[in-house]
Design a protein around this motif. Structure first.
Motif, PDB file in Angstrom:
ATOM      1  N   ARG A 163      -6.660 -19.642 -10.802  1.00 33.41           N
ATOM      2  CA  ARG A 163      -7.881 -19.108 -10.196  1.00 33.41           C
ATOM      3  C   ARG A 163      -8.664 -20.178  -9.447  1.00 33.41           C
ATOM      4  NH1 ARG A 163     -11.797 -15.588 -13.694  1.00 33.41           N
ATOM      5  NH2 ARG A 163     -12.896 -15.880 -11.736  1.00 33.41           N
ATOM      6  N   ASP A 164      -8.446 -21.444  -9.829  1.00 38.74           N
ATOM      7  CA  ASP A 164      -9.194 -22.532  -9.217  1.00 38.74           C
ATOM      8  C   ASP A 164      -8.531 -23.083  -7.963  1.00 38.74           C
ATOM      9  OD1 ASP A 164     -11.121 -22.403 -11.173  1.00 38.74           O
ATOM     10  OD2 ASP A 164      -9.991 -23.722 -12.517  1.00 38.74           O
ATOM     11  N   ARG A 165      -7.426 -22.484  -7.593  1.00 42.08           N
ATOM     12  CA  ARG A 165      -6.695 -23.028  -6.449  1.00 42.08           C
ATOM     13  C   ARG A 165      -7.486 -22.779  -5.162  1.00 42.08           C
ATOM     14  NH1 ARG A 165      -1.681 -24.787  -5.516  1.00 42.08           N
ATOM     15  NH2 ARG A 165      -0.601 -24.268  -3.576  1.00 42.08           N
ATOM     16  N   ILE A 166      -7.697 -23.854  -4.379  1.00 48.60           N
ATOM     17  CA  ILE A 166      -8.341 -23.688  -3.067  1.00 48.60           C
ATOM     18  C   ILE A 166      -7.445 -24.285  -1.989  1.00 48.60           C
ATOM     19  CG2 ILE A 166     -10.728 -23.619  -3.903  1.00 48.60           C
ATOM     20  CD1 ILE A 166     -10.947 -26.583  -2.994  1.00 48.60           C
ATOM     21  N   SER A 167      -7.626 -23.774  -0.775  1.00 49.80           N
ATOM     22  CA  SER A 167      -6.769 -24.197   0.331  1.00 49.80           C
ATOM     23  C   SER A 167      -7.596 -24.480   1.559  1.00 49.80           C
ATOM     24  CB  SER A 167      -5.758 -23.101   0.674  1.00 49.80           C
ATOM     25  OG  SER A 167      -4.930 -22.826  -0.428  1.00 49.80           O
ATOM     26  N   LEU A 168      -7.043 -25.365   2.388  1.00 51.37           N
ATOM     27  CA  LEU A 168      -7.608 -25.601   3.713  1.00 51.37           C
ATOM     28  C   LEU A 168      -6.740 -24.842   4.706  1.00 51.37           C
ATOM     29  CD1 LEU A 168      -9.127 -27.104   6.020  1.00 51.37           C
ATOM     30  CD2 LEU A 168      -7.560 -29.019   5.662  1.00 51.37           C
ATOM     31  N   GLY A 169      -7.374 -24.002   5.515  1.00 50.88           N
ATOM     32  CA  GLY A 169      -6.618 -23.219   6.482  1.00 50.88           C
ATOM     33  C   GLY A 169      -7.072 -23.499   7.899  1.00 50.88           C
ATOM     34  N   LEU A 170      -6.157 -23.255   8.833  1.00 51.82           N
ATOM     35  CA  LEU A 170      -6.464 -23.426  10.248  1.00 51.82           C
ATOM     36  C   LEU A 170      -6.114 -22.120  10.960  1.00 51.82           C
ATOM     37  CD1 LEU A 170      -7.284 -25.883  12.134  1.00 51.82           C
ATOM     38  CD2 LEU A 170      -4.867 -25.933  12.791  1.00 51.82           C
ATOM     39  N   TRP A 171      -7.110 -21.531  11.598  1.00 57.70           N
ATOM     40  CA  TRP A 171      -6.883 -20.305  12.364  1.00 57.70           C
ATOM     41  C   TRP A 171      -6.680 -20.676  13.830  1.00 57.70           C
ATOM     42  CZ3 TRP A 171      -9.904 -20.475   8.117  1.00 57.70           C
ATOM     43  CH2 TRP A 171      -9.867 -19.406   7.214  1.00 57.70           C
ATOM     44  N   GLU A 172      -5.711 -20.028  14.456  1.00 56.12           N
ATOM     45  CA  GLU A 172      -5.480 -20.292  15.872  1.00 56.12           C
ATOM     46  C   GLU A 172      -5.629 -18.984  16.643  1.00 56.12           C
ATOM     47  OE1 GLU A 172      -2.522 -23.026  18.388  1.00 56.12           O
ATOM     48  OE2 GLU A 172      -1.504 -21.611  17.076  1.00 56.12           O
ATOM     49  N   TYR A 173      -6.322 -19.050  17.776  1.00 56.51           N
ATOM     50  CA  TYR A 173      -6.547 -17.826  18.548  1.00 56.51           C
ATOM     51  C   TYR A 173      -5.245 -17.287  19.104  1.00 56.51           C
ATOM     52  CZ  TYR A 173      -7.963 -14.480  21.992  1.00 56.51           C
ATOM     53  OH  TYR A 173      -8.094 -13.310  22.692  1.00 56.51           O
ATOM     54  N   ASN A 174      -5.057 -15.991  19.005  1.00 62.52           N
ATOM     55  CA  ASN A 174      -4.054 -15.329  19.844  1.00 62.52           C
ATOM     56  C   ASN A 174      -4.526 -13.915  20.127  1.00 62.52           C
ATOM     57  OD1 ASN A 174      -2.333 -13.297  18.175  1.00 62.52           O
ATOM     58  ND2 ASN A 174      -2.571 -15.104  16.850  1.00 62.52           N
ATOM     59  N   VAL A 175      -4.141 -13.436  21.313  1.00 58.13           N
ATOM     60  CA  VAL A 175      -4.707 -12.185  21.805  1.00 58.13           C
ATOM     61  C   VAL A 175      -4.214 -10.990  20.987  1.00 58.13           C
ATOM     62  CG1 VAL A 175      -2.971 -11.804  23.611  1.00 58.13           C
ATOM     63  CG2 VAL A 175      -5.326 -10.951  23.919  1.00 58.13           C
ATOM     64  N   GLN A 176      -3.005 -11.087  20.414  1.00 63.30           N
ATOM     65  CA  GLN A 176      -2.508  -9.985  19.567  1.00 63.30           C
ATOM     66  C   GLN A 176      -3.409  -9.827  18.343  1.00 63.30           C
ATOM     67  OE1 GLN A 176      -0.515 -12.535  20.591  1.00 63.30           O
ATOM     68  NE2 GLN A 176       0.844 -11.503  22.046  1.00 63.30           N
ATOM     69  N   ALA A 177      -3.806 -10.952  17.769  1.00 63.50           N
ATOM     70  CA  ALA A 177      -4.683 -10.886  16.593  1.00 63.50           C
ATOM     71  C   ALA A 177      -6.008 -10.227  16.981  1.00 63.50           C
ATOM     72  CB  ALA A 177      -4.925 -12.285  16.037  1.00 63.50           C
ATOM     73  N   TYR A 178      -6.509 -10.563  18.165  1.00 62.68           N
ATOM     74  CA  TYR A 178      -7.779  -9.980  18.617  1.00 62.68           C
ATOM     75  C   TYR A 178      -7.695  -8.452  18.623  1.00 62.68           C
ATOM     76  CZ  TYR A 178     -11.643  -8.785  21.759  1.00 62.68           C
ATOM     77  OH  TYR A 178     -12.757  -8.221  22.315  1.00 62.68           O
ATOM     78  N   HIS A 179      -6.628  -7.924  19.219  1.00 67.33           N
ATOM     79  CA  HIS A 179      -6.507  -6.463  19.300  1.00 67.33           C
ATOM     80  C   HIS A 179      -6.212  -5.829  17.941  1.00 67.33           C
ATOM     81  CE1 HIS A 179      -7.145  -6.141  23.562  1.00 67.33           C
ATOM     82  NE2 HIS A 179      -6.368  -7.187  23.741  1.00 67.33           N
ATOM     83  N   ARG A 180      -5.408  -6.518  17.132  1.00 64.26           N
ATOM     84  CA  ARG A 180      -5.087  -6.002  15.798  1.00 64.26           C
ATOM     85  C   ARG A 180      -6.346  -5.921  14.921  1.00 64.26           C
ATOM     86  NH1 ARG A 180      -0.995  -9.488  14.730  1.00 64.26           N
ATOM     87  NH2 ARG A 180      -2.386 -11.027  13.801  1.00 64.26           N
ATOM     88  N   VAL A 181      -7.141  -6.998  14.951  1.00 62.93           N
ATOM     89  CA  VAL A 181      -8.355  -7.035  14.129  1.00 62.93           C
ATOM     90  C   VAL A 181      -9.353  -5.986  14.615  1.00 62.93           C
ATOM     91  CG1 VAL A 181     -10.361  -8.450  13.520  1.00 62.93           C
ATOM     92  CG2 VAL A 181      -8.065  -9.432  13.406  1.00 62.93           C
ATOM     93  N   ALA A 182      -9.474  -5.839  15.930  1.00 62.34           N
ATOM     94  CA  ALA A 182     -10.406  -4.842  16.478  1.00 62.34           C
ATOM     95  C   ALA A 182     -10.019  -3.449  16.008  1.00 62.34           C
ATOM     96  CB  ALA A 182     -10.411  -4.914  18.007  1.00 62.34           C
ATOM     97  N   GLN A 183      -8.717  -3.175  16.040  1.00 62.58           N
ATOM     98  CA  GLN A 183      -8.237  -1.854  15.640  1.00 62.58           C
ATOM     99  C   GLN A 183      -8.507  -1.599  14.158  1.00 62.58           C
ATOM    100  OE1 GLN A 183      -4.047  -1.372  16.337  1.00 62.58           O
ATOM    101  NE2 GLN A 183      -4.309   0.799  16.879  1.00 62.58           N
ATOM    102  N   ARG A 184      -8.191  -2.591  13.322  1.00 61.21           N
ATOM    103  CA  ARG A 184      -8.400  -2.402  11.878  1.00 61.21           C
ATOM    104  C   ARG A 184      -9.885  -2.317  11.540  1.00 61.21           C
ATOM    105  NH1 ARG A 184      -3.867  -6.271   8.968  1.00 61.21           N
ATOM    106  NH2 ARG A 184      -2.103  -5.516  10.212  1.00 61.21           N
ATOM    107  N   ALA A 185     -10.728  -3.050  12.293  1.00 62.07           N
ATOM    108  CA  ALA A 185     -12.166  -3.029  12.016  1.00 62.07           C
ATOM    109  C   ALA A 185     -12.814  -1.782  12.614  1.00 62.07           C
ATOM    110  CB  ALA A 185     -12.826  -4.276  12.581  1.00 62.07           C
TER     111      ALA A 185
END
Lengths: 213, 239
Positions: A163-185
């Motif tokens: 439960r204590d596990r934490i991570s460092l993440g890096l998000w990178e822009y891509n246009v597919q993600a933009y449309h996918r997230v918009a649709q799901r939201a």
């Protein structure tokens, strides 16, 4: 609706800002049990709130706070470098093209789509402001949430177990993600762009027209 | 059109600059490489002191000071204490004094389009790097889409150089490359692919990307090839 507000402009949204800091206390202290500072007004703030960060806030139809997150450029002080040096193996992340996202918070009253709308706002920032990457530290439960929202980070490193596990993440822009997230939201890209323009101004109307207007 | 080679040359010239007035030559080269009418770098420190290098006419610079236009200019008010790049079209040009300022600026050759990078330095230092051009919206959309990332980096590199020339500046902690960053650049420099570098260092390609991005910014480089060349010429990486 989504609002993008720098800290020094929060005074124009006093009620919304207060609700955000109170909801942060509720999420991070009461629900998650983190060691955070809560003041006499019930507001959770840390030293990064004093650096004029950019907040993205979901304002509910009645004007209250539905959820929010906070951005700072990694060229200045950021949590990943100050608080979690183990996650970067002592190599501070520093670039004007990488912003850190922290204090991702949802109000108890928020509907299921608020997290998705906030994610869309992150992508809107990347798209409009030429910021290709975000960095962030998160715990294990967020991995599944990011996936379900349609925008997962690349995990750079992790520490701790269970439960204590934490991570460092890096998000990178891509246009597919933009449309996918918009649709799901369930927020159209047009509406999302309009909210962005209400906060940052629009590039659409030419100067000459505005000069005449 | 700005090619990588031309941009690299600008950064090499910036690196070789040894005195503040040398920044003027860099600004001039930025205009020619990006094929734009104007560029400027504007410094504001915590004591409220200003200085400026740019390509605007001496008349406009003087008038700007005389009329104290920093109080009206929406580029200044819209960028101060911010950290996101600002396309001038997004600013509020509607108030009457701002419209008059805009008219005055146009008459003195400032472009109708512009793009500004606010930069937050140490101890309340603030700088603004702007480019400006005469063009229509479609052209400017294309220009910003193509160049905004390079402009963001160049603005920060200019500011880093300007900070070096501050007389009473407390010495900044130098940002040496970390061992991992050195390893990554060395292996890339001897021709390893990213996948091979990642495998050799036992890290993921994602982690490698972060090392490269961070080394690139520390070295004042716009791309990986340039970062390697810089690290080699500084003797940090030996190939």
């Amino acid at each position: 609706m989504l609002r993008y507000i720098y800290a020094d402009d929060l005074k124009a949204h006093a009620k919304l800002a207060h609700a955000m800091f109170v909801d942060r206390a509720d999420q991070f202290q009461t629900r998650l049990g983190w060691d955070v500072q809560v003041d006499d007004n019930g507001e959770e703030r840390d030293q990064y709130d004093a650096l004029n960060p950019l907040y993205v806030i979901w304002e509910m139809p009645d004007g209250s706070h539905g959820g929010s997150m906070r951005f700072l450029p990694t060229t200045g002080p950021v949590m990943v470098n100050d608080v979690f040096p183990e996650l970067t193996s002592g190599n501070p992340i520093s670039s004007p093209l990488i912003w850190e996202c922290t204090r991702f918070c949802l109000s108890r009253e928020a509907s299921g789509s608020v997290a998705g709308a906030l994610t869309l706002a992150g992508l809107e920032i990347m798209r409009n402001l030429a910021i290709p990457h975000f960095a962030g530290v998160f715990d294990r439960r967020m991995v599944r949430i990011y996936r379900s929202l349609g925008f997962s980070p690349e995990i750079i490193s992790s520490m701790g177990t269970g439960r204590d596990r934490i991570s460092l993440g890096l998000w990178e822009y891509n246009v597919q993600a933009y449309h996918r997230v918009a649709q799901r939201a369930e927020v159209s890209p047009q509406l999302s762009q309009r909210w962005f323009d209400l906060s940052f101004g629009s590039t659409v109307s030419p100067l000459s027209l505005r000069r005449a207007g | 059109m700005a090619t990588n080679t031309e941009l690299d040359k600008i950064l090499e010239a910036l690196d070789a600059t040894t005195a503040l007035p040398g920044l003027q030559a860099i600004i001039d080269r930025i205009c020619s490489v990006f094929a734009i009418d104007h560029a400027m770098y504007h410094w504001v420190d915590s004591a409220g002191d200003h200085y400026y290098f740019g390509t605007y006419s001496p008349e406009w610079t003087q008038l700007y000071q005389e009329k104290n236009y920093t109080r009206i200019d929406p580029v200044v008010t819209g960028c101060y204490q911010r950290f996101h790049p600002v396309d001038w079209r997004r600013l509020d040009w509607s108030p009457k004094p701002v419209r008059e300022f805009f008219k005055d600026a146009m008459e003195h050759g400032v472009g109708n389009q512009g793009y500004s990078i606010p930069i937050r330095g140490p101890n309340g230092q603030f700088a603004l790097f702007s480019v400006s051009h005469h063009s229509d919206g479609a052209h400017w959309d294309k220009f910003t889409e193509q160049h905004s990332r390079d402009l963001i980096l160049i603005g920060h590199f200019l500011n880093r150089k300007a900070l070096e020339f501050e007389p009473d500046r407390a010495p900044e902690k130098a940002q040496p490359l970390s061992p991992r960053e050195l390893d990554a650049l060395t292996l890339l420099g001897i021709g390893y692919s990213r996948a091979q570098v990642a495998q050799t260092l036992s890290i993921s390609e994602h982690t490698l990307r972060v090392y490269i991005e961070s080394a690139r910014f520390k070295l004042g480089a716009l791309n990986t090839t340039h970062a390697i060349a810089r690290a080699v010429s500084c003797g940090m990486v030996i190939i």
